[in-house]
Design a protein around this motif. Sequence first.
Motif, PDB file in Angstrom:
ATOM      1  N   SER A 164      25.925  17.859  -4.052  1.00  0.00           N
ATOM      2  CA  SER A 164      25.675  17.164  -5.218  1.00  0.00           C
ATOM      3  C   SER A 164      25.946  18.339  -6.375  1.00  0.00           C
ATOM      4  O   SER A 164      26.179  19.501  -5.967  1.00  0.00           O
ATOM      5  N   TYR A 166      25.482  19.355 -10.265  1.00  0.00           N
ATOM      6  CA  TYR A 166      24.559  19.195 -11.258  1.00  0.00           C
ATOM      7  C   TYR A 166      24.348  20.350 -12.018  1.00  0.00           C
ATOM      8  O   TYR A 166      24.653  21.471 -11.873  1.00  0.00           O
ATOM      9  N   ASP A 177      24.691  14.596 -13.043  1.00  0.00           N
ATOM     10  CA  ASP A 177      24.281  14.706 -11.686  1.00  0.00           C
ATOM     11  C   ASP A 177      25.422  13.831 -10.995  1.00  0.00           C
ATOM     12  O   ASP A 177      25.702  12.457 -11.234  1.00  0.00           O
ATOM     13  N   THR A 471      13.213  19.430  -8.049  1.00  0.00           N
ATOM     14  CA  THR A 471      14.483  19.434  -7.507  1.00  0.00           C
ATOM     15  C   THR A 471      14.723  20.461  -6.230  1.00  0.00           C
ATOM     16  O   THR A 471      14.095  21.396  -5.925  1.00  0.00           O
ATOM     17  N   HIS A 498      13.296  14.820 -14.270  1.00  0.00           N
ATOM     18  CA  HIS A 498      14.513  15.046 -13.238  1.00  0.00           C
ATOM     19  C   HIS A 498      14.261  15.329 -12.137  1.00  0.00           C
ATOM     20  O   HIS A 498      13.624  16.272 -11.633  1.00  0.00           O
ATOM     21  N   ARG A 500      15.776  15.256  -8.462  1.00  0.00           N
ATOM     22  CA  ARG A 500      17.083  15.384  -7.675  1.00  0.00           C
ATOM     23  C   ARG A 500      17.050  16.243  -6.594  1.00  0.00           C
ATOM     24  O   ARG A 500      16.134  17.330  -6.234  1.00  0.00           O
ATOM     25  N   MET A 523      18.520  11.317  -8.666  1.00  0.00           N
ATOM     26  CA  MET A 523      19.702  11.542  -8.499  1.00  0.00           C
ATOM     27  C   MET A 523      19.777  12.383  -6.937  1.00  0.00           C
ATOM     28  O   MET A 523      19.099  13.497  -6.867  1.00  0.00           O
TER      29      MET A 523
END
Length: 864
Positions: A164, A166, A177, A471, A498, A500, A523
Amino acid sequence: MAALTSNQSGNFTASATWGGTTPSDGDTFTIAAGHSVTSSTVDMPTNGYGDITIHGCWSLQSGSQFKLNGRATVYGGESNYFTEGVSDSAGKFEMKPDTHLVLKGTNSDQHALWCETQTKTQVICDGDEATLNTVISCSNYIDYNSDFLPVATASNFAAGDWISVYSRGQGYKNCSDESFFVHDIDTTAGSHKIYYRQFVSPTATIQKFLTPRVIEVDNAKVFRVGYKIIFGTGADRNVVTITGIDYNRNHIAMSALVSGTIPNLIGETIYQTGNEKPHNNGFGKDLVTDTSPAANQLFPESGSQVRRNATTLTTAIESADSTTDIVVGNAADLSVGDVILIDVNNDTDTNWDYDTRYTITAIDGTTLTLDDQVRYVHKVGSLVTKVTRNCRITSEDADDRVFVYVEVWTAGSGGAFTRRIRFRNVEFSGLGGNTNSNYYRAGVCISGYNGGLDPNNTGDASNYGFQSEITNCVYDGSQCNSTTTYRGFYQRQSWGLHFRNNICYNSDRGIFAHSYGGHAQYMGNYSTRAAYTTFFLDNHYENYAEASYNYITRSDDYGMLCYHLRENVPRRHWIVLNHEQRGFYHFYACSNQLWDRMYIDGFRYWPYLGEANGDTLFLDSYIKNRWDCTAPDGSGQVYSNYILMGGPARVEWDRTTGKYGMGIYQEYNHEIDALAMQGGQCLREWVNDGGYWKVKFGSDSAAGAMDTVYVPPQTTVRLSCEIKSVGSDGSFTYPYLTARKSGDWKRGRYRLGEYDTTDFSSTTIPKSAKGNSFLEQAQYTNASIGDFQEKQLTIQPQEVGYYLVYGVRVSSTNTREEHFLMKEPVVRFDQRTSAQVRLDRNTDRRVVTRSNFNTIKKRISGRI
């Protein structure tokens, strides 16, 4: 047991902190406003400490192991964020790397880490990065469609890794992202590069090279002129742009001469590459470097991180319970004692409840020895994800019913945006199952309108100076023995969140975004082994929202469950793989909701597209099913020669408007000219060369490929349709060409007051009352075997205008093993309508007007 209140800042175990009393097992505590109490040792009394009321700051520092047999509650409502020595500053709870909070308590205790709905409260929990990571290294930023990711170091990234990219500090109005799979790396000193392929990518196999710039592939239709493609590795690696395609010959022209040894490239797979979002230089400002901002400090944009979400198996496990060793792409971020998951990605296991959790007992290069024999078959490329984090919130044992709850704050008014919530690299294990509330059942419930960073808003740092996020975290439900609902990551009425790069394992509702997800971004997440759904996306809207690059596998009921998606925000690049019942469920959505670049495979039932939707659009997506007859080889693992639709009864031919529960698959399976449509419990694929639909009726006696058209008053309608039965033995009930009035009375039955009757009304008896209806039908015969047979219906003029529902339908489930070729039904009127008409139909074909249905009109070309 004593009730202690802090007298000053200090260490938790120091008697001076509590006015001369040393904490004991079972004591309760109040941390006064302005006091900072730190824990940095092993504080694990037999029963655990009691409730902790936090008006100041409770900070778990490196080395802390703390057992809490109570509730730790963070309070606020003060003028300032926590500041040591300031009495009107709000409460804060924080955890640093190498810390462990152990929660203990029964269902009735309701013990938890709890954050109140009060202004300027903070919960900040940060572990160290658990997996391999680097940063984008370039001048300013990399633009769209780059050949590679320029990084500070590509060392230890391996082909097949899920990565990923980001930026943490861009705020809720920006979502950069993006996820990829590593194709190859270049570790040339001073110029490290990661070559990648798109998360959901079309593929083709190289057959031969016609010239050094023209390739012949097995299927060129999955690519487009302008695509950037990648194939080969090392000295044979090529990244080129497609400049031309001959779809008939499967020839692809490239922007540059092929590099490397051509014989080495025969049989190689071509993927699409190129980033779809720009990414900033990763050496920019990052929130990790400044964890205690000034009151009004706003962060500039952060640089881009590149993180390994998963590595993969490089050697297949061909039989279950045969070895304790696995070989992975790279093990640089793994250690003995780490817990990992191995995704059950094979063609034989079709259930959901697979225990894929193992502990590493030894590492030799890329070979991992596990604490148990590998319990299932795994293909090369199966994801291997790391569960272990060094910031942990867990239960003491599987019988506990403890949880983390950031209390629901249902509006932005009253200072909700001043609340700051952050969990990074945190492992949540054994939480949930508390039945006193759905919020408690989940185990991890992060709710309400918390702060969303807006770097452009320089005048209101309290509301817009912090990005709330979850996250790189893990929910591991396998360490809790509850089987109740809601277990997993639960976000309720969030705003600007967020979420992720998280892992959710052994849950009930997986990742559950519930009840207004304004501007929320989901994401790069992985969710597997869920008793209900691996990902529940509900009320996801507002213009900065996005949900993309998620990988979800192995649910019992629904892989992806979607409700109330009332805004067409980006939802792209999902891998939805191997779900016991349905991979996809979509209800209460706006019309023409778009799903782009989806990969859906391994399911018993095709997507459930509810009657309370408009059309659901799947663009440039791969949706074939190894478990039924749409499998690439035509023989499914579960249903060898038929499909199951299982949509709601209201989409069936006798209840539909002709447009209920419709799914439109444009560029079906990535092919430029491919179209499929789902509706009325059937799937139809357009055959370009033949000019007809290939129709598979699901296992439903009321399945039908239906459409609708407006008919003016006093208009005669001639309806005709040709079908060809592919079955050869005739041992099935032939379909019907059918027409009835939309919004009719009991599917065309007489309205005589009976509860039910088998008598149907015909249009040979015109009626002016709109409450009455009709049903006309003609059954196909064995003349349709091996050749097209045409059937016609004449709908007599009605005295009022109406909508006609028409199409081809079945009356028995014994047609499910057959498939039929159906030409588009032709609708003819004997007169033109006198008004402008708006239609929502399944075809763009216009109605033909003929004053005399018996006269055949010929054209010179011979076409009709």
